[in-house]
Design an enzyme around this catalytic site. Structure first.
Site, mmCIF file in Angstrom:
data_model
loop_
_atom_site.group_PDB
_atom_site.id
_atom_site.type_symbol
_atom_site.label_atom_id
_atom_site.label_comp_id
_atom_site.label_asym_id
_atom_site.label_seq_id
_atom_site.Cartn_x
_atom_site.Cartn_y
_atom_site.Cartn_z
ATOM 1 N N LYS A 170 0.833 -1.197 0.000
ATOM 2 C CA LYS A 170 0.000 0.000 0.000
ATOM 3 C C LYS A 170 0.873 1.254 0.000
ATOM 4 O O LYS A 170 0.654 2.180 -0.797
ATOM 5 C CB LYS A 170 -0.897 -0.028 1.247
ATOM 6 N N ARG B 272 -2.991 3.499 8.583
ATOM 7 C CA ARG B 272 -3.281 2.258 7.850
ATOM 8 C C ARG B 272 -2.078 1.318 7.859
ATOM 9 O O ARG B 272 -0.952 1.750 7.635
ATOM 10 C CB ARG B 272 -3.624 2.589 6.387
ATOM 11 N N GLY C 11 -5.553 -10.320 9.771
ATOM 12 C CA GLY C 11 -4.985 -10.208 11.106
ATOM 13 C C GLY C 11 -4.238 -8.908 11.305
ATOM 14 O O GLY C 11 -3.916 -8.531 12.429
ATOM 15 N N MET D 6 -3.803 -4.819 11.484
ATOM 16 C CA MET D 6 -4.716 -3.875 12.109
ATOM 17 C C MET D 6 -5.612 -3.176 11.085
ATOM 18 O O MET D 6 -5.169 -2.770 10.023
ATOM 19 C CB MET D 6 -3.927 -2.833 12.895
ATOM 20 N N ARG E 234 -3.668 -1.472 -6.414
ATOM 21 C CA ARG E 234 -2.878 -2.716 -6.447
ATOM 22 C C ARG E 234 -3.274 -3.482 -7.693
ATOM 23 O O ARG E 234 -4.303 -3.187 -8.310
ATOM 24 C CB ARG E 234 -3.123 -3.552 -5.194
ATOM 25 N N HIS F 252 -7.794 -46.860 -11.461
ATOM 26 C CA HIS F 252 -8.304 -47.079 -12.813
ATOM 27 C C HIS F 252 -9.309 -45.988 -13.200
ATOM 28 O O HIS F 252 -9.222 -45.379 -14.270
ATOM 29 C CB HIS F 252 -8.954 -48.469 -12.874
ATOM 30 N N SER G 107 11.921 -41.638 -25.416
ATOM 31 C CA SER G 107 10.729 -41.032 -24.833
ATOM 32 C C SER G 107 10.718 -41.425 -23.354
ATOM 33 O O SER G 107 10.545 -42.587 -23.017
ATOM 34 C CB SER G 107 9.513 -41.565 -25.575
ATOM 35 N N CYS H 21 6.887 -38.486 -21.833
ATOM 36 C CA CYS H 21 5.465 -38.779 -22.007
ATOM 37 C C CYS H 21 4.800 -39.191 -20.705
ATOM 38 O O CYS H 21 3.658 -39.611 -20.689
ATOM 39 C CB CYS H 21 5.254 -39.840 -23.078
ATOM 40 N N TYR I 15 10.513 -32.339 -26.974
ATOM 41 C CA TYR I 15 9.063 -32.211 -26.825
ATOM 42 C C TYR I 15 8.596 -32.752 -25.484
ATOM 43 O O TYR I 15 9.307 -33.511 -24.821
ATOM 44 C CB TYR I 15 8.335 -32.948 -27.947
HETATM 45 P P1 ADP Z 1 -7.990 -1.978 3.728
HETATM 46 O O1 ADP Z 1 -6.655 -2.546 3.562
HETATM 47 O O2 ADP Z 1 -8.873 -2.747 4.661
HETATM 48 O O3 ADP Z 1 -8.653 -1.662 2.416
HETATM 49 P P2 ADP Z 1 -7.480 0.818 3.927
HETATM 50 O O4 ADP Z 1 -6.331 1.365 4.677
HETATM 51 O O5 ADP Z 1 -7.351 0.811 2.461
HETATM 52 O O6 ADP Z 1 -7.787 -0.600 4.500
HETATM 53 O O7 ADP Z 1 -8.709 1.706 4.355
HETATM 54 C C1 ADP Z 1 -10.001 1.311 4.659
HETATM 55 C C2 ADP Z 1 -10.974 2.299 4.012
HETATM 56 O O8 ADP Z 1 -10.726 3.611 4.475
HETATM 57 C C3 ADP Z 1 -10.857 2.348 2.512
HETATM 58 O O9 ADP Z 1 -12.119 2.497 1.958
HETATM 59 C C4 ADP Z 1 -10.039 3.582 2.285
HETATM 60 O O10 ADP Z 1 -10.305 4.153 1.038
HETATM 61 C C5 ADP Z 1 -10.499 4.489 3.406
HETATM 62 N N1 ADP Z 1 -9.462 5.442 3.764
HETATM 63 C C6 ADP Z 1 -8.216 5.179 4.193
HETATM 64 N N2 ADP Z 1 -7.521 6.298 4.398
HETATM 65 C C7 ADP Z 1 -8.356 7.332 4.109
HETATM 66 C C8 ADP Z 1 -8.214 8.748 4.104
HETATM 67 N N3 ADP Z 1 -7.090 9.304 4.451
HETATM 68 N N4 ADP Z 1 -9.270 9.481 3.743
HETATM 69 C C9 ADP Z 1 -10.432 8.882 3.386
HETATM 70 N N5 ADP Z 1 -10.635 7.566 3.361
HETATM 71 C C10 ADP Z 1 -9.604 6.777 3.719
HETATM 72 MG MG MG Z 2 -7.942 -0.684 1.040
#
Ligand code: ADP
Ligand code: MG
Ligand code: MG
Length: 921
Positions: free
Chosen positions: A24, A93, A102, A104, A339, A456, A808, A876, A896
């Protein structure tokens, strides 16, 4: 360490370094640097995460760097972090090099407290918006950073909703939400014993640590172990701090997710959903139903155009389909994440071809972005993915594809219902035998409760391209009652069931299937693959139908045609048995004379289908007792016949005694019929035949048939069998030549261990060739070669190459021989444990053992070519269709690979990958 740079502004971070900045974070940097509209922000590196986890304290100076970055954000936005007049809010994020559960959850609106909230309300003039943002922030921060359970918040929220008689969240007023946030603050105080942190920098530091800690959390650790994510794939998580933008600022604001192309079909058209006046996760959370992006053109045409421009920029930069998040705040579009898009195979193939045509990617890139194995999906019907159904049993995915039909418990009835009545039938057996073959032809799919992927049923179904689930042990089959039990339920003959041979699942009832899509784009892509591949791809095919199918998938010949499959045909088997039980050479010859025209027809059909490509026919390989009935079955039949003989004699006596009895005319008539029906002479005759057969079965008994009297050993001891086959091949070729059909027959001798065996066979091949040439007035050209499937054959490759024009590799047998493992026993008894405990990395019958078997192959190739530089070499065995093995075959300089028809497209792409990868090194 002190001056390692841990914090990177989006303007500075290396967009290619996902390992350091997370996927990200790296993409946010890259998007910023190519001029896309990304809200200002910065990334804290994965290295900082690892330092923190090792030392249990943030790296020295990290928070100073973070502060410096925050000041820069303040500059860029003209807002202040913690400023009560014009507050800056951010999201925090997580994001590692690979996405995993898992980690955050994102915290939005960080920086809010009692004072900054007033600033937000002032700036927006919208108290409701302010309190809504505040209560969301307290709950989210409370939950993910402070560990306060959702239930504690929900209780308060529901209480207020009830008091306000609000049905939905949106019905709550600013005042209601104000009270919600106050109660939430109290919840945090009660649960944690501390007041909710109001200092924005304290909030930020807690959030950063919480993200780092989530890397070491149990769920994330388990996931990495389960999916073998090693530190060189992803190590630590980065933290992204991003200026908040608001999609919930009114009807000129929105938030959404999009794919630059349709991930289900590959269509070159923006695909996605959005919600007006909403924030962050609302789109995926399903609280409101999002609208398809087509609507945006109507609702916000200006924004729709900007979104199209964003899409073009993303694709022209990443040269790959993107999956991205966007937010519109009062008419301004922001991109929040991108992504590479995950797509199904149909879409992968279509986008590869179209992006190449658009000049976005090269042909090489178009080929390399598709995993060869995934192509198999495009050749078989699959269960409709929109239908949710519960499987009743799980077996081995033995032959791919899905089918529904009525359950039938024996081959004869399968034929009766399937062939004669034209109904769709699933053949259900405990296990299958060669004599069930006619049932296979009449069925849509095969289900067995016993046996593995090489049973079989599995092998035959794969050969025919029919779905098969094998070894579904949860099902107990009762052939006599024509019923199968699965757990607490059961199904009977005539009940509809559905199989998915791709997943191994069995369902009750009919589940609709989606037809395979061998699309025009796939043909284009595979054409490119053929241009780059050095290895040619041939098919293992035994029947004209198999051959036709393989050819339509692009096979350039047959690398292995097994003649034993032809022997097993219902009309042939009696003749084959007659040949085997023959007492004298004359009797044997008489049976062979009947087989000759049949085999000639088989070969001629194969030649015609494949013309002008080579067809490699392997002379008879299995031990001949495999064609005879089971010893125990014979014994039982004999004892029944003997009992019948007694009765028959009794009936004869009875008939003779008629004159003494004063029986009525009708009774006499009945007895007469009975006498004629079971004529003692006929019964005696049958007993004689069965006894002879039993004697033969016992005489042919072998302790270890796979190492016994088979292959060329059979051809040497019963030369008339091989002679008949060779004659059939050469005559078929001569007939074709006469009809103007170009053919390239290749005769392949199995199980050879010494050149002397080949010389013996070659002698009569040459004699027959001369004879046929004379009779047809023209010699047919053919090639003569050998299977290499015995260790000694590899060691003696030089001398074999003097006799053989091609090698072969039969890697199934060669693997058994190299390991001294019998496959069935190994797979059923000890191999799983060997794999689990790491004694062997893979099942060598699935993944070619490059170190052992591969080494032998390399030696054989090298030695063989030292004698005959133009020796043609291929593989083969089943491995011939597996991408990793194909890569090895490329490196080992084979000419081949030959694999089952449906693997041909996979192999063509894998052969191109192998060549491209070798070229890239
Ligand atoms: P995930 O990996 O679960 O997608 P994200 O970090 O991408 O988590 O964020 C979750 C949601 O919050 C997404 O819809 C993202 O677009 C939104 N979001 C994240 N950062 C911002 C921001 N700075 N302003 C507005 N929306 C945000
Ligand atoms: Mg996202
Ligand atoms: Mg073999």
């Amino acid at each position: 360490m002190a001056n390692t740079k841990h914090v990177f502004a989006f303007e500075d971070g290396d967009g290619k370094n996902k390992h350091l900045l997370g996927g990200k974070g790296a993409n946010l940097c890259e998007m910023t640097q190519i001029g896309l509209s990304v809200p200002p922000g910065f990334v804290i590196s994965t290295a900082a995460c690892l330092d923190y986890l090792a030392a249990s304290t943030l790296p020295t100076g990290l928070m100073d760097d973070v502060q410096a970055q925050m000041r820069a954000l303040e500059q860029k936005t003209g807002k202040g972090f913690g400023d009560s007049d014009n507050p800056l809010l951010v999201s925090v994020r997580s994001g590692s090099a690979m996405s995993m559960p898992g980690m955050m959850d994102t915290i939005l609106n960080l920086g809010l407290n009692a004072e900054t909230l007033q600033g937000v309300i002032c700036a927006t003039g919208d108290a409701r918006f302010g309190y809504d943002a505040y209560r969301r922030f307290i709950q989210l921060f409370g939950k993910v950073a402070l560990g306060v359970p959702d239930a504690a918040f929900d209780k308060e929220f529901d209480a207020i909703k009830e008091a306000a008689h609000a049905k939905q969240d949106v019905d709550l007023s600013a005042n209601d939400l104000k009270e919600v946030s106050e109660r939430f603050l109290a919840v945090v105080q009660n649960v944690t014993g501390h007041p909710f942190p109001s200092d924005p920098y304290q909030q930020l530091e807690i959030a950063i640590k919480a993200v780092f800690n989530s890397w070491g959390g149990k769920r994330a650790v388990d996931y990495r172990r389960q999916f073998h994510i090693t530190p060189d794939m992803a190590n630590g998580t980065a933290v992204n701090v991003v200026t908040m933008v608001f999609g919930n600022r009114g009807d000129d604001s929105a938030t959404g997710v999009a794919f630059t192309r349709n991930p289900a079909t590959g269509e070159n058209k923006l695909y996605g959903e959005y919600l007006v006046n909403a924030q962050g996760e609302d789109v995926v959370a399903g609280i409101r139903t999002p609208k398809p992006l087509d609507r945006l053109k109507v609702e916000m045409p200006e924004m729709a155009d900007q979104l199209d421009a964003l899409r073009d920029k993303l694709e022209s930069h990443y040269h790959e389909v993107q999956d991205f998040e966007f937010t519109i705040e009062r008419g301004q579009l922001y991109c929040l994440q991108t992504r590479n898009g995950k797509m199904n195979t149909v879409a992968m193939v279509r986008t590869s071809v179209e992006m190449e045509r658009e000049g976005l990617i090269t042909k090489e890139q178009a080929l390399l972005r598709i995993a060869p194995d995934s192509l198999e999906q495009m050749l078989f019907p699959r269960l409709d993915p929109t239908i949710k159904a519960e499987a009743v049993a799980q077996g081995l995915p033995a032959s791919p594809g899905a089918a529904s039909g009525i359950a039938v418990f024996d081959a004869d009835r399968a034929e009766q219902y399937g062939r004669e009545q034209g109904r769709k039938v699933i053949l259900v057996r405990e296990e299958t035998k060669p004599e069930d073959i006619h049932g296979f032809f009449a069925s849509e799919g095969i289900l067995t409760s016993r046996g593995g992927k090489t049973s079989h049923a599995a092998v035959v179904a794969r050969g025919m391209g029919k779905p098969c689930v094998a070894g579904a042990e949860g099902i107990s089959v009762d052939v006599n009652r024509r019923e199968a039990r699965v757990g607490l339920t059961s199904f009977k003959e005539g009940d509809v069931i559905t199989l998915d041979g791709t997943s191994g699942k069995v369902y009750l009832g009919a589940i609709p299937t989606v037809e395979p899509d061998f699309t025009p784009e796939l043909n284009v892509l595979l054409g490119w693959a053929d241009e780059r591949a050095r290895l040619k791809v041939m098919a293992n095919a035994d029947t004209p139908d198999d051959a036709r199918r393989a050819r339509s998938y692009g096979a350039v010949g047959i690398g292995l045609a097994r003649t034993e499959r032809m022997f097993n045909d219902v009309e042939r088997l009696p003749i084959v048995i007659e040949m085997i039980v023959a007492d004298t050479p004359e009797q044997r010859q008489a049976a062979l004379d009947k087989l000759l025209p049949l085999q000639r027809r088989d070969f001629r059909e194969l030649f015609e289908v494949m013309s002008p490509n080579p067809v490699t026919i392997r002379l008879l390989d299995p031990p001949i007792h495999e064609f005879l009935p089971d010893e125990h079955v014979l014994e039982r039949e004999l004892s029944e016949l003997r009992a019948l003989a007694q009765n028959a004699r009794g009936v004869t006596v009875l008939a003779g005694a008629m004159g003494l009895l004063h029986a009525s005319e009708s009774v006499r008539h009945d007895i007469d019929i009975a006498r004629r029906m079971i004529d003692p002479a006929v019964v005696e005759d049958a007993i004689g035949k069965k006894e002879a057969m039993l004697k033969k079965v016992r005489a042919l008994y072998e302790t270890n048939p796979m190492l016994g009297h088979r292959g060329v050993r059979l051809g040497i001891t019963f030369p008339e069998i091989y002679q008949m086959q060779v004659r059939a091949i050469l005559e078929a070729a001569a007939e074709c030549a006469k009809a103007g059909i170009q053919v390239k027959p290749q005769i392949k001798v199995p199980q050879v261990c010494t050149a002397e065996e080949l010389r013996k066979v070659k002698t009569f091949v040459d004699d027959i060739h001369a004879e046929v040439a004379e009779r047809y007035g023209k010699p047919v050209s053919f090639k003569f070669g050998t299977m290499i499937e015995v260790v000694r054959a590899c060691m003696r490759a030089e001398s074999l190459a003097e006799e053989a024009e091609f090698f072969s590799f039969g890697t199934n047998d060669l693997t058994q021989a190299t390991f001294s493992f019998s496959r069935e026993d190994a797979e059923n008894k000890f191999l799983p444990l060997y794999n689990q405990s790491g004694i062997l990395q893979d099942n060598p019958f699935d993944v070619l053992d490059v170190k052992g078997v591969g080494k032998l192959m390399q030696l054989a190739v090298e030695w063989g070519r030292s004698v005959k530089p133009d020796l043609h070499v291929g593989i083969c065995g089943e491995h011939g269709g597996h991408p990793a093995s194909i890569e090895f075959c490329h490196k080992a300089n084979l000419d081949y690979v030959s694999c089952s028809g449906p693997r041909v497209p996979v192999a063509r792409l894998a052969a191109a990958h192998a060549a491209l990868k070798a070229g890239n090194k």
